[in-house]
Design a protein around this motif. Structure first.
Motif, short mmCIF file in Angstrom:
data_model
loop_
_atom_site.label_atom_id
_atom_site.label_comp_id
_atom_site.label_asym_id
_atom_site.label_seq_id
_atom_site.Cartn_x
_atom_site.Cartn_y
_atom_site.Cartn_z
N GLU A 280 71.02 3.87 15.31
CA GLU A 280 70.59 4.73 14.20
C GLU A 280 69.06 4.77 14.13
O GLU A 280 68.47 5.83 13.88
N GLN A 283 67.82 6.94 16.91
CA GLN A 283 68.10 8.34 16.60
C GLN A 283 67.10 8.88 15.58
O GLN A 283 66.62 10.01 15.69
N LEU A 284 66.78 8.04 14.59
CA LEU A 284 65.82 8.46 13.56
C LEU A 284 64.44 8.68 14.17
O LEU A 284 63.76 9.66 13.85
N LYS A 285 64.03 7.78 15.06
CA LYS A 285 62.72 7.95 15.72
C LYS A 285 62.68 9.23 16.52
O LYS A 285 61.67 9.94 16.54
N GLU A 288 62.37 12.15 14.13
CA GLU A 288 61.02 12.23 13.55
C GLU A 288 60.02 12.76 14.57
O GLU A 288 59.10 13.51 14.25
#
Length: 297
Positions: A280, A283-285, A288
């Motif tokens: 997660e 995936q967030l990086k 962004e």
């Protein structure tokens, strides 16, 4: 018509055959003995079979079932005497097979082999005595002789699921993997809900690295035997290896319903949550990094 309890054959280390069920009057001592035996009330079953034998001392069905009940309770001397009494009255294949099992367990394999050879010769249309003889030869490490007995049993009855299982297991030991798998598959085709056969094939696929096929068979075992902690743990491990984390978590949680304090399962669940958490974060990086704002020239 005699009905053999196949569950007893498998669970009791493949040594002996279970009680016989034959049509009898509803209120007969024999019938009540069968009912008590099926509900695992062995002491009551024994008493009913004894009462049946008081009325008819030569009732070989009651003698046989009484012997099996004694054998279930490890009263092998009483069982042995009863099997011998039956054989004095009539030649009975299953009594000889069970008697052979007693001799084998007492450390007398030669007499066990002798009893099984007699049973095979006296009942040449039955695969049972040859199959059990192969089992005992295999346990003695006499693999070529065991294979010969299994093949002969299948030449008599090619639909004998237990012999296909035994031969498949032997071939896997001998690293004859293709034929071993084929015989295990045939045993399952003949008895689709036998967890012993399903587990054996699942273990072979696990050994060979085919984890998805292994999962298929272990899942079927878990349905048939839902109280086996080790099967859920194995399924969790296999799914984890295939990175099927949600499925793995589901099986590990099933394991915890059976044993809530299992440290291995708790560590496995924690490992998966860490993996999912790291995924997660990555995936967030990524998301962004892809974000952008419109710029005015």
């Amino acid at each position: 018509m005699i009905k053999i309890n196949n569950r007893v054959i498998i669970i009791a280390a493949l040594f002996f055959f279970g009680c016989a069920n034959v049509p009898a009057p509803i209120e007969s001592h024999f019938n009540r003995g069968v009912e008590y035996y099926d509900s695992r009330q062995y002491s009551k079953a024994i008493e009913e079979y004894k009462l049946a034998l008081r009325k008819n001392p030569n009732d070989t069905f009651s003698m046989y079932n009484l012997a099996v009940a004694y054998q279930d309770q490890d009263k092998t001397d009483q069982a042995e005497n009863l099997y011998q009494d039956i054989l004095k009255i009539t030649e009975d294949t299953f009594s000889r097979i069970n008697l052979a099992g007693i001799h084998y367990n007492k450390g007398n394999p030669d007499e066990a082999f002798n009893q099984l050879e007699i049973a095979a010769n006296n009942n040449p249309d039955s695969a049972h005595p040859l199959s059990v003889l192969g089992e005992f030869k295999e346990r003695e490490g006499k693999f070529p002789e065991a294979e010969q007995k299994y093949l002969k049993a299948l030449s008599i009855d090619n639909q004998h699921a237990l012999t296909h299982y035994r031969l498949g297991r032997l071939h896997l030991k001998l690293e004859k993997f293709a034929t071993g798998i084929e015989h295990l598959k045939q045993s399952i085709d003949l008895e689709t809900e036998n967890p012993t056969y399903l587990e054996a094939l699942g273990a072979e696929y696990e050994r060979s690295g085919d984890h998805l096929e292994a999962v298929n068979f272990f899942e079927r075992v878990s349905v048939l035997e839902p109280d086996r902690l080790e099967i859920y743990v194995k399924l969790g491990d296999l799914y984890k290896k295939k990175k099927m984390y949600q499925e793995a978590l589901s099986r590990y949680w099933s394991a915890l319903t059976l044993k809530n304090d299992d440290p291995y399962v708790h560590r496995s669940i924690l490992d998966i949550y860490k993996i999912l958490s790291d995924q997660e974060i990555e995936q967030l990086k990524t998301l962004e990094g892809q974000s952008s704002f419109a710029r005015n020239p």
